[in-house]
Design a protein around this motif. Structure first.
Motif, short mmCIF file in Angstrom:
data_model
loop_
_atom_site.label_atom_id
_atom_site.label_comp_id
_atom_site.label_asym_id
_atom_site.label_seq_id
_atom_site.Cartn_x
_atom_site.Cartn_y
_atom_site.Cartn_z
N ARG A 1 0.72 -0.87 0.20
CA ARG A 1 0.34 -0.32 0.06
C ARG A 1 0.90 1.13 0.18
O ARG A 1 2.28 1.42 0.47
CB ARG A 1 -0.83 0.14 0.99
N ARG A 2 0.32 2.58 -0.61
CA ARG A 2 1.00 3.98 -0.54
C ARG A 2 1.17 4.78 0.62
O ARG A 2 -0.13 4.20 1.34
CB ARG A 2 0.69 4.34 -1.79
N GLN A 3 2.47 4.52 0.83
CA GLN A 3 2.51 5.25 2.28
C GLN A 3 2.90 6.48 2.08
O GLN A 3 3.86 6.61 1.40
CB GLN A 3 3.47 4.39 3.27
N LEU A 4 2.96 7.38 3.25
CA LEU A 4 3.63 8.84 2.65
C LEU A 4 5.12 8.61 3.06
O LEU A 4 5.76 8.09 3.80
CB LEU A 4 2.98 9.95 3.19
N THR A 5 5.70 9.47 2.43
CA THR A 5 7.24 9.53 2.41
C THR A 5 7.60 10.39 3.65
O THR A 5 6.48 11.43 3.75
CB THR A 5 7.97 9.62 1.58
N ASP A 6 8.69 10.62 4.44
CA ASP A 6 9.10 11.80 5.03
C ASP A 6 8.72 13.07 4.67
O ASP A 6 8.27 14.31 5.21
CB ASP A 6 10.23 11.52 5.43
N VAL B 1 -7.91 14.44 4.57
CA VAL B 1 -7.89 14.73 2.66
C VAL B 1 -7.04 14.64 2.67
O VAL B 1 -6.59 14.94 0.86
CB VAL B 1 -8.56 16.26 3.12
N LYS B 2 -6.19 15.52 3.28
CA LYS B 2 -4.59 16.59 2.51
C LYS B 2 -3.58 15.24 2.23
O LYS B 2 -3.23 15.36 1.49
CB LYS B 2 -4.33 17.60 3.63
N ILE B 3 -3.70 14.86 2.75
CA ILE B 3 -2.78 13.16 2.57
C ILE B 3 -3.74 12.73 1.42
O ILE B 3 -2.80 12.32 0.22
CB ILE B 3 -2.87 11.60 3.51
N THR B 4 -4.81 12.18 1.47
CA THR B 4 -5.57 11.42 -0.18
C THR B 4 -5.38 12.16 -0.89
O THR B 4 -5.17 11.73 -2.70
CB THR B 4 -7.18 11.58 0.16
N HIS B 5 -4.61 13.79 -0.71
CA HIS B 5 -3.72 14.67 -2.25
C HIS B 5 -2.65 14.00 -2.53
O HIS B 5 -1.90 13.84 -3.91
CB HIS B 5 -4.21 15.33 -1.85
N TYR B 6 -2.02 13.50 -2.08
CA TYR B 6 -0.43 12.52 -2.48
C TYR B 6 -1.24 11.65 -2.37
O TYR B 6 -0.06 11.16 -3.23
CB TYR B 6 -0.34 12.95 -0.72
N THR B 7 -1.72 10.76 -1.76
CA THR B 7 -1.73 9.01 -2.21
C THR B 7 -2.34 8.48 -3.31
O THR B 7 -2.63 7.19 -3.36
CB THR B 7 -1.76 8.73 -0.76
N GLU C 1 -5.44 8.00 -2.54
CA GLU C 1 -6.37 6.56 -1.91
C GLU C 1 -6.95 6.87 -0.73
O GLU C 1 -6.49 7.77 0.33
CB GLU C 1 -5.64 5.37 -1.75
N LEU C 2 -7.74 6.35 -0.08
CA LEU C 2 -8.20 6.98 1.57
C LEU C 2 -7.00 6.52 2.92
O LEU C 2 -6.57 5.47 2.68
CB LEU C 2 -9.18 5.74 2.53
N PRO C 3 -6.21 7.13 3.85
CA PRO C 3 -5.53 8.10 4.38
C PRO C 3 -5.11 6.00 5.07
O PRO C 3 -6.16 5.82 6.04
CB PRO C 3 -5.83 8.79 5.59
N HIS C 4 -4.36 6.15 5.51
CA HIS C 4 -4.11 5.52 6.56
C HIS C 4 -3.47 5.80 7.28
O HIS C 4 -2.67 6.45 8.08
CB HIS C 4 -3.04 4.27 6.53
N GLU C 5 -3.80 4.85 8.74
CA GLU C 5 -4.12 5.71 10.87
C GLU C 5 -2.68 5.48 11.10
O GLU C 5 -2.31 6.70 11.11
CB GLU C 5 -4.39 4.51 11.53
N ASP C 6 -1.71 5.42 9.95
CA ASP C 6 -0.17 4.91 10.06
C ASP C 6 0.09 6.59 10.21
O ASP C 6 0.67 7.37 10.56
CB ASP C 6 1.02 4.27 9.70
N ASP C 7 -0.12 6.64 8.66
CA ASP C 7 -0.02 8.26 8.01
C ASP C 7 -0.82 9.78 8.71
O ASP C 7 0.13 10.39 8.78
CB ASP C 7 -0.34 8.31 6.64
N ILE C 8 -1.73 9.40 9.28
CA ILE C 8 -2.01 10.49 10.18
C ILE C 8 -1.47 10.76 11.07
O ILE C 8 -1.25 11.92 11.46
CB ILE C 8 -3.85 10.57 10.13
N SER C 9 -1.27 9.70 11.69
CA SER C 9 -0.15 9.07 13.49
C SER C 9 0.73 10.39 12.94
O SER C 9 1.05 10.98 13.56
CB SER C 9 -0.20 8.00 14.03
N ARG C 10 1.61 10.21 11.74
CA ARG C 10 3.46 10.85 11.21
C ARG C 10 2.72 11.75 11.64
O ARG C 10 3.74 13.05 11.89
CB ARG C 10 4.11 9.57 10.05
N VAL C 11 1.69 12.48 10.56
CA VAL C 11 1.26 14.17 10.40
C VAL C 11 1.41 14.45 12.11
O VAL C 11 1.73 16.29 12.43
CB VAL C 11 0.40 14.27 9.01
N ARG C 12 0.30 13.69 12.25
CA ARG C 12 -0.46 14.62 13.82
C ARG C 12 0.52 14.72 14.55
O ARG C 12 1.34 16.04 14.89
CB ARG C 12 -0.94 13.68 14.95
#
Length: 132
Positions: A35-40, A68-74, A76-87
């Protein structure tokens, strides 16, 4: 690591693990692993955009806005890990983040001093995009 290099490593990994090809029963588990994950860098960019788009005085950024912002990059629906990293990125720089869908109850502390992105007095931090 650039995308072509990453893709090459994934293909090599798949070929090593499945020298005779991937069985149909393994398609779904493999897709789940890939699955797609945000890079650092993307975590930093998402955080900077959220700060720029935030109302002043600093309003807590909601998990919905982050998703919503993560979805612009990936795409696809944001994964909880990505939301946690942004938080974590935002909170570490003192920006309020809210897990409440309405964005009312911040977790973490608010901005420190005049730098809404945290403690980067030189202004070199990419999350320092909000007007002072």
């Amino acid at each position: 690591m650039d995308r072509p290099t990453l893709l090459q490593k994934v293909v090599e990994w798949l070929r090593a693990g499945y020298p005779d090809g991937v069985p149909h029963t393994d398609y779904i588990p493999l897709v789940a692993l890939l699955r797609r994950q945000l890079t650092d860098d993307e975590v930093t960019q998402v955080s900077a955009e959220l700060v720029r788009d935030s109302a002043l005085p600093p309003e807590p950024i909601s998990r919905i806005d982050a998703g919503v912002k993560i979805t612009h990059y990936t795409h696809e629906l944001p994964h909880e890990d990505d939301i946690s990293r942004v938080r974590a990125h935002l909170v570490s720089r003192g920006w309020p983040f809210s897990d409440d869908p309405a964005g009312n109850a911040p977790s973490g502390e608010g901005p420190r001093g005049d730098d809404p992105a945290g403690d980067d007095p030189a202004g070199d931090d990419p999350t320092d995009g909000a007007p002072s």
